[in-house]
Design an enzyme around this catalytic site. Sequence first.
Site, PDB file in Angstrom:
ATOM      1  N   TYR A   1      73.077  53.492  57.178  1.00  0.00           N
ATOM      2  CA  TYR A   1      74.017  53.620  56.068  1.00  0.00           C
ATOM      3  C   TYR A   1      73.234  53.441  54.765  1.00  0.00           C
ATOM      4  O   TYR A   1      72.741  52.352  54.482  1.00  0.00           O
ATOM      5  CB  TYR A   1      75.100  52.544  56.194  1.00  0.00           C
ATOM      6  CG  TYR A   1      76.246  52.669  55.216  1.00  0.00           C
ATOM      7  CD1 TYR A   1      76.072  52.392  53.870  1.00  0.00           C
ATOM      8  CD2 TYR A   1      77.517  53.025  55.632  1.00  0.00           C
ATOM      9  CE1 TYR A   1      77.123  52.477  52.965  1.00  0.00           C
ATOM     10  CE2 TYR A   1      78.580  53.123  54.739  1.00  0.00           C
ATOM     11  CZ  TYR A   1      78.368  52.848  53.418  1.00  0.00           C
ATOM     12  OH  TYR A   1      79.404  52.933  52.529  1.00  0.00           O
TER      13      TYR A   1
ATOM     14  N   LYS B   1      73.477  58.247  56.958  1.00  0.00           N
ATOM     15  CA  LYS B   1      74.633  58.544  56.099  1.00  0.00           C
ATOM     16  C   LYS B   1      74.146  58.527  54.658  1.00  0.00           C
ATOM     17  O   LYS B   1      73.845  57.468  54.107  1.00  0.00           O
ATOM     18  CB  LYS B   1      75.746  57.514  56.319  1.00  0.00           C
ATOM     19  CG  LYS B   1      77.007  57.750  55.494  1.00  0.00           C
ATOM     20  CD  LYS B   1      78.069  56.728  55.911  1.00  0.00           C
ATOM     21  CE  LYS B   1      79.390  56.961  55.174  1.00  0.00           C
ATOM     22  NZ  LYS B   1      79.416  56.256  53.872  1.00  0.00           N
TER      23      LYS B   1
ATOM     24  N   VAL C   1      80.795  61.704  57.410  1.00  0.00           N
ATOM     25  CA  VAL C   1      81.578  60.482  57.553  1.00  0.00           C
ATOM     26  C   VAL C   1      82.490  60.404  56.341  1.00  0.00           C
ATOM     27  O   VAL C   1      82.028  60.214  55.210  1.00  0.00           O
ATOM     28  CB  VAL C   1      80.683  59.234  57.652  1.00  0.00           C
ATOM     29  CG1 VAL C   1      81.539  57.966  57.634  1.00  0.00           C
ATOM     30  CG2 VAL C   1      79.862  59.272  58.942  1.00  0.00           C
TER      31      VAL C   1
END
Length: 300
Positions: A136, A164, A206
């Site tokens: 992330y 991400k 996402v």
Amino acid sequence: MKVNWQGVFPAVTTKLKEDGSLDHDAIKSGLNRLIDSGVGGVVMMGMVGESAQLTQEEKRTVIRLAVETVNGRVPVIAGLAETNTASAVQYAKDAQALGVQGLMVFPGLTYKSDPRETIAYFRTIAQASSLSILLYNNPRGYGVDLTPDVVAELLKEPTIEALKEETYDTTRVTDLINRFGERLAVVCGVDDLVLESAALGAKCWVSGMANAVPRESVELLKLAVAGDYERARKLYRALIDLFHLDTHVKLVQYIKLAENITAGYAETVKAPRLKLEGAEREKVVAIVEKTLANVRALSK
């Protein structure tokens, strides 16, 4: 199940009762709704899922409910957001035991680690389980940037598969794909940059607002990945005001309110967040209603 990092992976809201406790039935219903809409996977307890506000027992309960409800239809990814390495390692082990297919790993919370510390943190977590790892990267939110040089070190761990991308800099998408090719799945993490990211090669997203408009989000990404940009742009423009809300500090409240309007789930959030009220709430409601009208107009 091996995670195929393609399609829309909603960052699923954690459904709560009015007293702030977990709403088991709503959590199950919400997951079924998303899967019926064609999502490629689900991410439980990301930032949108209020991971930092849930107790350790609540987090594990949400994982258990998700694994049981999804029942192998799509991958279940558990958000891992902890303040220290020991807790993160234990969470990774527990998540694997509960049956998830992957982890979305945040940097260590509350501390802005330097690159050496960042690499050590993510590597230690990756080595704690055999789960697929989605890094992330949100330097705006957490003060730690997983630069391509840092990522190069982390990719020495075979279970680290995806990142991400949430730097809000689309050049990073191209730089990562150029440098790592098929070794790293670059995942769009910003709703109002999804078409741009897909045009540059991202195939997975996402998404926060996919909770509110899952079918439209799935269709948008499919069009973009297929290169049908004329239709994708029309749909993107219809959705964009709603997607802009995903980048606000109150995105959890905004997404839950939008989900309430489109699907009937409660707006309840964990304190210190509070439900929206007054002019702020009215503004978000107007954006949601305008977006839904825009989408309906496209089908005429």
